[in-house]
Design a protein around this motif. Structure first.
Motif, PDB file in Angstrom:
ATOM      1  N   PRO A   1      38.932  73.595  20.694  1.00  0.00           N
ATOM      2  CA  PRO A   1      39.425  74.853  20.793  1.00  0.00           C
ATOM      3  C   PRO A   1      40.972  74.960  20.157  1.00  0.00           C
ATOM      4  N   GLU A   2      41.145  75.937  19.297  1.00  0.00           N
ATOM      5  CA  GLU A   2      42.461  75.771  18.564  1.00  0.00           C
ATOM      6  C   GLU A   2      43.636  75.847  19.638  1.00  0.00           C
ATOM      7  N   LEU A   3      43.508  76.721  20.701  1.00  0.00           N
ATOM      8  CA  LEU A   3      44.394  76.422  21.730  1.00  0.00           C
ATOM      9  C   LEU A   3      43.448  76.473  22.930  1.00  0.00           C
ATOM     10  N   ASP A   4      43.717  75.303  23.821  1.00  0.00           N
ATOM     11  CA  ASP A   4      43.028  75.148  24.986  1.00  0.00           C
ATOM     12  C   ASP A   4      43.619  76.150  26.391  1.00  0.00           C
ATOM     13  N   ARG A   5      44.677  76.726  26.259  1.00  0.00           N
ATOM     14  CA  ARG A   5      45.037  77.492  27.044  1.00  0.00           C
ATOM     15  C   ARG A   5      46.271  78.404  26.529  1.00  0.00           C
ATOM     16  N   ALA A   6      46.582  79.515  27.448  1.00  0.00           N
ATOM     17  CA  ALA A   6      47.876  80.279  27.145  1.00  0.00           C
ATOM     18  C   ALA A   6      48.421  80.571  28.314  1.00  0.00           C
ATOM     19  N   GLU A   7      49.756  80.844  28.183  1.00  0.00           N
ATOM     20  CA  GLU A   7      50.448  81.190  29.345  1.00  0.00           C
ATOM     21  C   GLU A   7      51.789  81.915  29.122  1.00  0.00           C
ATOM     22  N   TRP A   8      52.188  82.545  30.065  1.00  0.00           N
ATOM     23  CA  TRP A   8      53.485  83.461  29.894  1.00  0.00           C
ATOM     24  C   TRP A   8      54.542  82.386  30.509  1.00  0.00           C
ATOM     25  N   ILE A   9      55.671  82.308  29.505  1.00  0.00           N
ATOM     26  CA  ILE A   9      56.683  81.153  29.754  1.00  0.00           C
ATOM     27  C   ILE A   9      58.033  81.828  29.379  1.00  0.00           C
ATOM     28  N   ASP A  10      59.160  81.584  30.432  1.00  0.00           N
ATOM     29  CA  ASP A  10      60.265  82.155  30.212  1.00  0.00           C
ATOM     30  C   ASP A  10      60.940  81.331  28.927  1.00  0.00           C
ATOM     31  N   LEU A  11      62.049  82.000  28.327  1.00  0.00           N
ATOM     32  CA  LEU A  11      62.506  81.431  27.177  1.00  0.00           C
ATOM     33  C   LEU A  11      63.106  79.953  27.241  1.00  0.00           C
TER      34      LEU A  11
ATOM     35  N   ALA B   1      51.551  82.611   9.639  1.00  0.00           N
ATOM     36  CA  ALA B   1      51.848  83.819  10.154  1.00  0.00           C
ATOM     37  C   ALA B   1      51.489  84.040  11.733  1.00  0.00           C
ATOM     38  N   GLY B   2      52.345  84.628  12.283  1.00  0.00           N
ATOM     39  CA  GLY B   2      51.763  84.720  13.847  1.00  0.00           C
ATOM     40  C   GLY B   2      52.418  86.005  14.627  1.00  0.00           C
ATOM     41  N   VAL B   3      52.085  86.075  15.650  1.00  0.00           N
ATOM     42  CA  VAL B   3      52.772  87.184  16.737  1.00  0.00           C
ATOM     43  C   VAL B   3      53.373  86.655  17.939  1.00  0.00           C
ATOM     44  N   LEU B   4      54.674  86.853  18.175  1.00  0.00           N
ATOM     45  CA  LEU B   4      55.057  86.245  19.374  1.00  0.00           C
ATOM     46  C   LEU B   4      55.173  87.305  20.346  1.00  0.00           C
ATOM     47  N   LEU B   5      54.172  87.516  21.354  1.00  0.00           N
ATOM     48  CA  LEU B   5      53.851  88.706  22.425  1.00  0.00           C
ATOM     49  C   LEU B   5      55.112  88.412  23.522  1.00  0.00           C
ATOM     50  N   TYR B   6      55.746  89.205  23.805  1.00  0.00           N
ATOM     51  CA  TYR B   6      56.869  89.272  24.880  1.00  0.00           C
ATOM     52  C   TYR B   6      56.546  90.220  25.984  1.00  0.00           C
ATOM     53  N   ARG B   7      57.085  89.805  27.062  1.00  0.00           N
ATOM     54  CA  ARG B   7      57.066  91.193  27.887  1.00  0.00           C
ATOM     55  C   ARG B   7      58.539  90.848  28.888  1.00  0.00           C
ATOM     56  N   SER B   8      58.993  91.685  29.391  1.00  0.00           N
ATOM     57  CA  SER B   8      60.306  91.706  29.999  1.00  0.00           C
ATOM     58  C   SER B   8      60.350  91.703  31.657  1.00  0.00           C
ATOM     59  N   ALA B   9      58.917  91.904  32.439  1.00  0.00           N
ATOM     60  CA  ALA B   9      59.332  91.802  33.806  1.00  0.00           C
ATOM     61  C   ALA B   9      58.586  90.608  34.061  1.00  0.00           C
ATOM     62  N   PRO B  10      58.801  89.894  35.243  1.00  0.00           N
ATOM     63  CA  PRO B  10      60.133  89.910  35.957  1.00  0.00           C
ATOM     64  C   PRO B  10      61.354  89.224  35.157  1.00  0.00           C
ATOM     65  N   GLU B  11      60.883  88.568  34.051  1.00  0.00           N
ATOM     66  CA  GLU B  11      61.976  88.145  33.282  1.00  0.00           C
ATOM     67  C   GLU B  11      61.562  88.268  31.948  1.00  0.00           C
ATOM     68  N   LEU B  12      62.356  87.912  30.742  1.00  0.00           N
ATOM     69  CA  LEU B  12      61.852  87.806  29.329  1.00  0.00           C
ATOM     70  C   LEU B  12      61.102  86.698  29.330  1.00  0.00           C
ATOM     71  N   GLN B  13      59.793  86.779  28.947  1.00  0.00           N
ATOM     72  CA  GLN B  13      58.645  85.823  28.825  1.00  0.00           C
ATOM     73  C   GLN B  13      58.017  85.899  27.394  1.00  0.00           C
ATOM     74  N   VAL B  14      57.625  84.815  26.923  1.00  0.00           N
ATOM     75  CA  VAL B  14      56.756  84.727  25.645  1.00  0.00           C
ATOM     76  C   VAL B  14      55.476  84.298  25.930  1.00  0.00           C
ATOM     77  N   LEU B  15      54.251  84.660  25.268  1.00  0.00           N
ATOM     78  CA  LEU B  15      52.976  84.314  25.440  1.00  0.00           C
ATOM     79  C   LEU B  15      52.970  82.879  24.384  1.00  0.00           C
ATOM     80  N   LEU B  16      52.675  81.916  25.040  1.00  0.00           N
ATOM     81  CA  LEU B  16      52.432  80.787  24.025  1.00  0.00           C
ATOM     82  C   LEU B  16      51.280  80.125  24.335  1.00  0.00           C
ATOM     83  N   GLY B  17      50.472  79.285  23.409  1.00  0.00           N
ATOM     84  CA  GLY B  17      49.324  78.634  23.409  1.00  0.00           C
ATOM     85  C   GLY B  17      49.802  77.132  23.468  1.00  0.00           C
TER      86      GLY B  17
END
Length: 162
Positions: A128-138, A11-27
């Motif tokens: 590390p389970e995730l070595d980095r995380a970034e906001w990425i457009d769809l 189970a997981g959480v897909l965090l998103y933000r809308s500015a400046p465009e729709l982006q999701v936080l991925l690891g």
């Protein structure tokens, strides 16, 4: 479940933000197998749980915090449903919720796992389970995510009317 292998549940959480465009936080998946890979080597922050011992939403929040070392932001949880993927012993059912919010990926403190490395060396190392995380457009996220998780991007876009 009958047959050669039982499904694992994540189970997981897909965090998103809308500015400046729709982006999701991925690891980006950590460890030596993923170190030199990029496309298909990113994941929604998620992890395994036992369905008889924990409900999926609680597991999603726990795993988000464990993988990123950050609390799940407050907000409305939007169910994106389940996806099943994999074969043989690695069959997995993943349940994901979308959540609008923002956080700075640079503040991430990744959880770790241990494995024998190099293979057959008898030495155990921590990664590390995730070595980095970034906001990425769809659009870019479709190439970065493992193929089994890509349907969640379409479900997010549909849920947000995009």
């Amino acid at each position: 479940m009958t047959g050669a292998a039982a499904s694992k549940f994540s189970a997981g959480v897909l965090l998103y933000r809308s500015a400046p465009e729709l982006q999701v936080l991925l690891g980006h998946m950590g460890g030596p197998y993923w170190a030199r890979k990029d496309d298909g080597a990113w994941s929604i922050p998620k992890g395994e749980y036992e369905p008889d011992a924990e409900d999926p939403r609680s597991a999603a929040a726990r795993e988000f915090s464990e993988e990123l070392g950050l609390a799940v932001p407050a907000g409305e949880w939007i169910p994106l449903g389940d996806v099943r993927y994999g074969s043989g012993r690695s069959r997995k059912q993943v349940t994901v919720w979308a959540l609008g919010g923002d956080l700075d990926p640079a503040t991430m403190v990744a959880g770790t796992f241990e494995m024998e490395w190099p293979p057959k060396s008898g030495r155990t190392q921590s990664f590390p389970e995730l070595d980095r995380a970034e906001w990425i457009d769809l659009e870019l996220a479709r190439t970065k995510l493992g193929s089994g998780q890509r349907p969640f991007l379409d479900r997010l876009a549909a849920a947000l009317g995009r």
